[in-house]
Scaffold this motif. Structure first.
Motif, PDB file in Angstrom:
ATOM      1  N   GLU A  41       0.849  -1.193   0.000  1.00  2.00           N
ATOM      2  CA  GLU A  41       0.000   0.000   0.000  1.00  2.00           C
ATOM      3  C   GLU A  41       0.882   1.239   0.000  1.00  2.00           C
ATOM      4  O   GLU A  41       1.821   1.352   0.795  1.00  2.00           O
ATOM      5  CB  GLU A  41      -0.926   0.024   1.221  1.00  2.00           C
ATOM      6  N   ASP A  46      -4.215   9.507  -8.435  1.00  2.00           N
ATOM      7  CA  ASP A  46      -4.201   9.379  -9.894  1.00  2.00           C
ATOM      8  C   ASP A  46      -4.059  10.758 -10.536  1.00  2.00           C
ATOM      9  O   ASP A  46      -4.475  11.775  -9.980  1.00  2.00           O
ATOM     10  CB  ASP A  46      -5.485   8.708 -10.378  1.00  2.00           C
ATOM     11  N   SER A 296      -4.620   8.779  -1.376  1.00  2.00           N
ATOM     12  CA  SER A 296      -5.197   7.730  -0.536  1.00  2.00           C
ATOM     13  C   SER A 296      -4.266   6.524  -0.564  1.00  2.00           C
ATOM     14  O   SER A 296      -3.414   6.400  -1.444  1.00  2.00           O
ATOM     15  CB  SER A 296      -6.597   7.340  -1.035  1.00  2.00           C
ATOM     16  N   ARG A 297      -4.442   5.627   0.408  1.00  2.41           N
ATOM     17  CA  ARG A 297      -3.640   4.409   0.446  1.00  2.41           C
ATOM     18  C   ARG A 297      -4.221   3.418  -0.554  1.00  2.41           C
ATOM     19  O   ARG A 297      -5.390   3.043  -0.476  1.00  2.41           O
ATOM     20  CB  ARG A 297      -3.633   3.803   1.847  1.00  2.41           C
ATOM     21  N   GLN A 298      -3.380   2.985  -1.508  1.00  2.00           N
ATOM     22  CA  GLN A 298      -3.847   2.081  -2.549  1.00  2.00           C
ATOM     23  C   GLN A 298      -2.823   0.971  -2.768  1.00  2.00           C
ATOM     24  O   GLN A 298      -1.624   1.169  -2.585  1.00  2.00           O
ATOM     25  CB  GLN A 298      -4.090   2.831  -3.861  1.00  2.00           C
ATOM     26  N   GLY A 332      -5.830   0.912 -11.880  1.00  2.00           N
ATOM     27  CA  GLY A 332      -6.114   2.343 -11.884  1.00  2.00           C
ATOM     28  C   GLY A 332      -4.998   3.107 -12.558  1.00  2.00           C
ATOM     29  O   GLY A 332      -4.497   2.716 -13.607  1.00  2.00           O
ATOM     30  N   ALA A 340      -1.725   1.238  -9.745  1.00  4.86           N
ATOM     31  CA  ALA A 340      -2.685   1.115  -8.650  1.00  4.86           C
ATOM     32  C   ALA A 340      -3.699   0.043  -9.009  1.00  4.86           C
ATOM     33  O   ALA A 340      -4.132  -0.065 -10.160  1.00  4.86           O
ATOM     34  CB  ALA A 340      -3.378   2.445  -8.402  1.00  4.86           C
ATOM     35  N   ARG A 342      -7.374  -1.260  -8.314  1.00  6.45           N
ATOM     36  CA  ARG A 342      -8.668  -0.882  -7.751  1.00  6.45           C
ATOM     37  C   ARG A 342      -9.377  -2.082  -7.135  1.00  6.45           C
ATOM     38  O   ARG A 342     -10.011  -1.990  -6.090  1.00  6.45           O
ATOM     39  CB  ARG A 342      -9.550  -0.266  -8.838  1.00  6.45           C
ATOM     40  N   GLU A 343      -9.305  -3.234  -7.810  1.00  7.11           N
ATOM     41  CA  GLU A 343      -9.997  -4.433  -7.332  1.00  7.11           C
ATOM     42  C   GLU A 343      -9.154  -5.659  -7.652  1.00  7.11           C
ATOM     43  O   GLU A 343      -8.386  -5.671  -8.623  1.00  7.11           O
ATOM     44  CB  GLU A 343     -11.378  -4.583  -8.006  1.00  7.11           C
ATOM     45  N   LYS A 347      -3.558  -6.172   0.514  1.00 12.04           N
ATOM     46  CA  LYS A 347      -2.200  -5.976   0.987  1.00 12.04           C
ATOM     47  C   LYS A 347      -1.598  -7.295   1.463  1.00 12.04           C
ATOM     48  O   LYS A 347      -2.254  -8.063   2.166  1.00 12.04           O
ATOM     49  CB  LYS A 347      -2.187  -4.964   2.131  1.00 12.04           C
TER      50      LYS A 347
END
Length: 386
Positions: A41, A46, A296-298, A332, A340, A342-343, A347
């Motif tokens: 993470e 973006d 944000s944490r991604q 992402g 990144a 997204r789905e 982690k």
């Protein structure tokens, strides 16, 4: 020799010739080794990257407002000039003479006015004593008004003559860089001659670029309450040259357009950037990168871990039992070599980043943690790009 003895001897020879027959147990083949990396993470936002065009902060086409022969060109092409510096000189003799004539006309008009005022006062006094006709007084009053109008016209004529004389000198409107000249000393120039040269302001430059309507909406949400007449205090942008080198001075959004383009569905923005070393030139193409969402944490994974197919993007995940699982992911934005997610991941998932050809869904592998290239979870925030 007995037949049984012969067969026993031959059998012994054949058994001795077969390799491995004397090994009591067979060695097992170990599972293939693959390099894995844990999904980390990171603070990520973006961004979008678009092509922008550099423009001068101010640019002026210098033209001749009066006609005449060029007698001086007082600048070096491509050089920096100061505000008020004389750049071109048009022969002033005709216009200087016009100023003298207009001045003389004004003096004559003033003299006529003074004479008309004297006559008006005389007729006015006579009229009080009934010593003159009303018609004579009216005529004196009319002559006074006419003379006063002539003075105003003469003053305007003198002012116009002085303006025309001033137009024989073409001055720099601000500190700036000169273009090539289009006329040399001796040429006849005038209003119909077009541009004599162009000057662009020294210092800051403007950069125009367009973003999609969707990115515009994301930008507004990323900067709630942003002043759209920011005047250089808006969202920051990164600038890259065509060869990929990052420009050392960031820009800032300074103005927003008032409508979305009907033809392209894009929204035009203006950024202002410092240009002290004059590395940005008007007309230059650059790439502009702007953050369009909050940090944000991604989950971030490396590009080499992604398997791209027509059905979507996939990665190989190694489970606790070292069994390989093929998992679909939704990607992402991108920051460098990291995407990144997204789905599809969480982690700590172990992602295969090397040896993909050895990893098949359902197979057992020997995971080797790639610690040298593993992304740092405490890295500084990064803005991605599409």
């Amino acid at each position: 020799m007995k037949l049984s003895s012969v067969l026993a001897a031959v059998g012994g020879i054949l058994l001795a010739a077969v390799p491995g027959c004397r090994e009591t147990e067979k060695k097992a083949v170990p599972p293939p080794s693959v390099a894995v990396e844990e999904a980390a993470e990171l603070d990520f936002a973006d961004s979008c990257t678009e092509v922008g065009t550099v423009a001068a902060f101010d640019s002026v086409d210098l033209v001749a407002n009066v006609s005449g022969f060029l007698t001086e060109v007082n600048f070096k092409e491509g050089a920096l000039v100061k505000k008020g510096e004389k750049l071109f000189q048009i022969d002033p003799s005709v216009y200087a003479a016009a100023v003298k004539k207009a001045s003389a006309d004004l003096q004559k008009a003033q003299a006529d006015l003074k004479n008309a005022e004297i006559e008006y006062e005389r007729q006015h006094q006579l009229l009080r004593k009934d010593a003159t006709a009303k018609r004579n007084f009216d005529l004196a009053e009319m002559n006074k008004l006419t003379a006063s109008a002539d003075v105003l016209a003469a003053e305007a004529g003198l002012a116009q003559a002085k303006v025309n004389l001033s137009y024989t000198q073409v001055l720099a409107p601000f500190d700036g860089w000169m273009s090539f000249k289009r006329y040399s000393v001796g040429n006849m120039v005038g209003p119909a001659s077009g541009v004599l040269a162009t000057i662009v302001r020294n210092g800051d430059v403007k950069i125009f670029f367009s973003i999609s309507e969707m990115d515009m909406l994301r930008l507004l949400r990323a900067y709630p309450g942003v002043d759209r007449d920011a005047k250089g205090k808006g969202p920051e942008v990164e600038i890259y040259f065509q060869d990929g080198v990052k420009y050392e001075y960031p820009g800032r959004i300074s103005a927003w357009n008032n409508a979305i383009s009907d033809g392209t569905g894009t929204f035009r923005l203006q950024a202002v950037a410092k240009n002290p070393d004059r590395k940005l030139f008007p007309g230059m193409y650059v790439r502009v990168k702007i953050r369009v969402e909050p940090y944000s944490r991604q989950i971030m994974i490396r590009n080499e871990a992604v398997i791209r197919e027509q059905l979507g993007n996939f990665v190989f995940v190694v489970g606790k039992d070292n069994k390989v699982e093929r998992r679909k992911v939704t990607l992402g934005g991108k920051n460098g070599d990291l995407y990144a997610v997204r789905e599809g991941l969480k982690k700590g998932d172990r992602i295969v980043i090397s040896g993909l050809q050895k990893a098949q869904p359902g197979s057992i592998v020997t995971p080797v943690v790639n610690r040298e290239q593993a992304p740092d979870g405490a890295a500084t925030p990064a803005a991605g790009t599409k």
